[in-house]
Write an enzyme that holds these catalytic residues in place. Structure first.
Site, short mmCIF file in Angstrom:
data_model
loop_
_atom_site.label_atom_id
_atom_site.label_comp_id
_atom_site.label_asym_id
_atom_site.label_seq_id
_atom_site.Cartn_x
_atom_site.Cartn_y
_atom_site.Cartn_z
N HIS A 1 33.97 33.70 47.23
CA HIS A 1 33.21 33.00 46.16
C HIS A 1 32.76 31.44 46.71
O HIS A 1 32.58 30.60 45.86
CB HIS A 1 34.14 32.63 45.16
CG HIS A 1 34.37 33.98 44.27
ND1 HIS A 1 35.77 34.10 43.49
CD2 HIS A 1 33.81 35.06 44.10
CE1 HIS A 1 35.89 35.19 42.96
NE2 HIS A 1 34.60 36.02 43.27
N ASN B 1 35.80 38.70 36.65
CA ASN B 1 36.42 39.93 36.61
C ASN B 1 37.38 39.67 38.26
O ASN B 1 38.30 40.14 38.37
CB ASN B 1 35.76 41.00 37.13
CG ASN B 1 36.48 42.39 37.13
OD1 ASN B 1 37.29 42.61 36.26
ND2 ASN B 1 36.18 43.09 37.98
N ARG C 1 42.51 43.50 40.15
CA ARG C 1 43.48 42.88 41.32
C ARG C 1 44.73 42.26 40.73
O ARG C 1 44.59 41.38 39.91
CB ARG C 1 42.48 42.03 42.20
CG ARG C 1 41.29 42.57 42.89
CD ARG C 1 40.41 41.44 43.49
NE ARG C 1 39.13 41.99 44.02
CZ ARG C 1 38.17 41.21 44.07
NH1 ARG C 1 38.09 40.05 43.88
NH2 ARG C 1 37.03 42.06 44.61
N ASP D 1 38.42 43.72 30.95
CA ASP D 1 37.61 42.85 30.34
C ASP D 1 38.19 41.79 29.02
O ASP D 1 38.78 42.35 28.30
CB ASP D 1 36.47 43.50 29.41
CG ASP D 1 35.48 42.80 29.06
OD1 ASP D 1 35.52 41.70 28.08
OD2 ASP D 1 34.18 43.15 29.04
N PHE D 2 38.12 40.62 29.32
CA PHE D 2 38.93 39.65 28.24
C PHE D 2 38.48 39.98 26.75
O PHE D 2 39.28 39.68 26.17
CB PHE D 2 38.79 38.11 28.87
CG PHE D 2 39.94 37.69 29.35
CD1 PHE D 2 41.06 37.08 28.67
CD2 PHE D 2 39.99 37.40 30.60
CE1 PHE D 2 42.05 36.65 29.05
CE2 PHE D 2 41.20 36.86 31.44
CZ PHE D 2 42.17 36.42 30.46
N ASN E 1 32.29 31.50 29.42
CA ASN E 1 31.90 32.10 27.87
C ASN E 1 33.17 32.16 27.01
O ASN E 1 33.04 32.47 25.78
CB ASN E 1 31.43 33.46 28.22
CG ASN E 1 30.17 33.57 28.90
OD1 ASN E 1 29.09 32.94 28.34
ND2 ASN E 1 29.86 34.30 30.01
#
Length: 414
Positions: free
Chosen positions: A180, A211, A241, A283-284, A335
């Protein structure tokens, strides 16, 4: 100059065409399900229009051909000729110890990318496929590789080394590389601008939470350390992960589940994390919905993620002997105000406090700092495509290059 940014995944290809004089996105899109038995899904956007379609896309060469066709023909065409494109910039995840900056592609660079595929088998081969495909369709245009690992090259040895036999480190290159990097570099620069400071005078913590998730400590514009390691598996708990785990526990799981190395790699990368703990989703949004209905495993997954992020922030504050600014970015970081609030709770002793009203509902670039807090906290959306385009142009100026020839690439690269 027009820059075409290509991000090739194992079964997808994303692109953006940017005018670097204005940094405006002229056209963008994605080809998904490349090589699938199902028809590929293609989304193209330009001129305020958006088109979705399906067709068979057996490989990356055909995917790039569809992108080129979309740029040149039809209602969404934005080019009269491919010669209008000044350079193609490719996202490449792993640059090993060789590449500390973006570099023009030639036979030697491609050979190194192929070599580092052993470290990043899920990421470097698709990048090579994109490179080969672009060479086939745009042979007269220079191509540049932008490496996710490059920004992390400023780590000192005590931060990137593992406590393994030193000769094995030298022989096999087992060390912390991080990932990243393009995102961390971009948001760190934007954070310094937002604070009205020179990045060389700041201690920053950048939280790329999606993610895939990682955190980086940056002092004076240089990486001190980062949470991802030899591969993107280490560090934070992520969507699928595991993040940090005792190596002996991995061996124990391999024995008891009768898994080989390939199965274990798949298990740790695709079956663990939020998905594995919650049993619901990676997914949160799904996790939080289940939490609100009283699901205890969803609550556990949420709490574990928050705890790990908070732990790394505290660790990095200690390493740098302080911090001036923190930024949240990527899908969750940008978000999810609930997660940001939970992470920043109990960090007031470090001077980290956010204003609940500023944080509530925030989905855009905004400062969240509570009045009187010593550390400034921001939400800044990442823009990896723009960052890649910037580094591509910078590389072309600093290190001029020739175009790839047919001899520089091989058919088996895709």
């Amino acid at each position: 100059m027009l820059v075409l940014v290509i991000n090739s995944g194992s079964s997808s290809l994303k692109f953006q065409l940017l005018n670097m004089e204005t940094e405006e996105v002229i056209s963008k899109g994605v080809v998904e399900r490349i090589g699938s038995r199902q028809k590929a899904e293609i989304t193209l956007q330009a001129k305020g229009l958006k088109v979705k379609e399906e067709q068979e896309i057996p490989n990356h060469r055909v995917a790039v051909a569809r992108v080129v066709d979309g740029l040149l023909t039809g209602d969404l065409s934005v080019l009269n000729s491919l010669e209008e494109i000044g350079v193609v910039g490719h996202r490449v995840v792993q640059g090993g110890t060789t590449f500390d900056h973006a570099i023009c592609l030639d036979k030697d660079v491609i050979s190194k990318i192929r070599q580092y595929s052993s470290i990043a088998p899920l990421h470097n081969p698709p990048a090579l496929a994109g490179i080969v495909a672009c060479q086939a369709h745009m042979p007269g245009i220079p191509q540049v590789a932008v490496f996710d690992t490059a920004f992390h090259h400023t780590m000192s040895q005590e931060h990137y080394m593992y406590a393994i036999d030193y000769e094995d480190y030298k022989k096999y290159g087992v060390r912390r590389y991080g990932a990243h990097g393009t995102s961390h570099k971009f948001v760190a620069g934007e954070l310094a601008k937002a604070m009205g400071k020179d990045i060389r005078d700041l201690k920053l913590i950048t939280c790329h939470l999606g993610n895939g998730a990682s955190i980086t400590a940056i002092e004076g514009g240089k990486v001190v350390t980062t949470s991802m390691g030899f591969t993107p598996l280490e560090g934070l708990m992520m969507g699928t992960r595991s993040g940090d785990i005792d190596a002996a526990a991995v061996l124990y799981l391999m024995d008891n589940k009768n898994m080989d190395t390939v199965q274990t790699d798949d298990y740790l990368n695709k079956q663990c994390g939020l998905l594995g703990v919650s049993g619901i989703s990676n997914d949160f949004r799904d996790i939080e919905a289940a939490m609100d209905e009283g699901n205890k495993r969803a609550q556990l997954a949420y709490d574990m993620f928050v705890l790990k992020v908070r732990e790394y922030i505290g660790r990095y504050v200690a390493l740098m002997n302080g911090v001036d600014g923190i930024v949240f970015t990527a899908g969750i970081g940008e978000n999810d105000d609930r997660v940001r609030k939970s992470i920043c709770e109990n960090l007031d002793y470090l001077g980290i406090e956010i204003d609940e009203e500023k944080n509530a509902g925030c989905r855009e670039r905004r400062e969240l700092t509570k009045d009187g807090a010593r550390v400034r906290t921001f939400v800044i959306p990442t823009n990896e495509e723009l960052a890649i385009a910037r580094e591509t142009v910078e590389s072309l100026i600093k290190y001029p290059c020739d175009c790839l020839s047919k001899d520089d690439v091989q058919e088996d690269d895709f």
